[in-house]
Enzyme design. Structure first.
Site, short mmCIF file in Angstrom:
data_model
loop_
_atom_site.label_atom_id
_atom_site.label_comp_id
_atom_site.label_asym_id
_atom_site.label_seq_id
_atom_site.Cartn_x
_atom_site.Cartn_y
_atom_site.Cartn_z
N ASP A 93 0.93 -1.08 -0.01
CA ASP A 93 0.02 -0.22 -0.07
C ASP A 93 0.80 1.18 0.06
OD1 ASP A 93 -2.10 -1.48 0.14
OD2 ASP A 93 -2.99 -1.01 2.02
N ASP A 129 -6.84 -5.88 7.49
CA ASP A 129 -5.46 -5.70 7.26
C ASP A 129 -4.49 -6.12 8.26
OD1 ASP A 129 -5.90 -5.27 4.54
OD2 ASP A 129 -5.59 -3.11 4.72
#
Length: 148
Positions: free
Chosen positions: A84, A113
């Site tokens: 990310d 996550d």
């Protein structure tokens, strides 16, 4: 929302909407009872709490990218391994993330996550240093030569 063909496509479409910072589009992939959690932080439960977090990301951030390395599904559960990239102005942080998504009737009911907090903090610090260096460098380039 046109319903994606599979849970994997739902997750891909959701992440794509997030990359565009299109909160309204992203929310169309979320179930009313969604649970969102960045482990070990407490989960956001329900669409209102989830929407609040997404809108804060869009308000304070200037970019998001989910670079997918692997994506796999077992029934309604989709696992992602990705990098990310979060951005706010000149600052950015890049870090590895493993995500679990559970999809029901074309909507995400769970997004959890997992990532290493030390890596996030180190990447954030590097991003801050890069942003500062770019800012200082830009100011020096704009100064007249006689003032240098």
């Amino acid at each position: 929302m046109s319903e994606p063909a599979s849970p994997t496509e739902t997750v891909r479409a959701f992440l794509s909407a997030l990359e565009r910072l299109d909160v309204d589009a992203a929310l169309t992939y979320a179930a009313p009872d969604i649970v969102y959690q960045n482990v070990p932080l407490p989960p956001a439960r329900g669409i209102r709490a989830f929407e609040k977090q997404l809108r804060a990301m869009a308000k304070y951030g200037s970019g998001f990218e989910a670079k997918l390395h692997h994506i796999a599904a077992d029934g309604q559960v989709v696992l992602t391994e990705r990098t990310d990239v979060l951005a706010a102005g000149r600052w950015n942080a890049r870090f590895w993330v493993c995500g679990t998504f559970e999809v029901r009737d074309g909507r995400i009911v769970l997004w959890r996550d997992y990532f290493d907090w030390a890596t996030v903090l180190a990447s954030s610090a590097r991003g801050g240093v890069r942003a500062l260096a770019e800012t200082v460098s830009g100011r020096l380039r704009r100064r007249p030569a006689e003032n240098r």
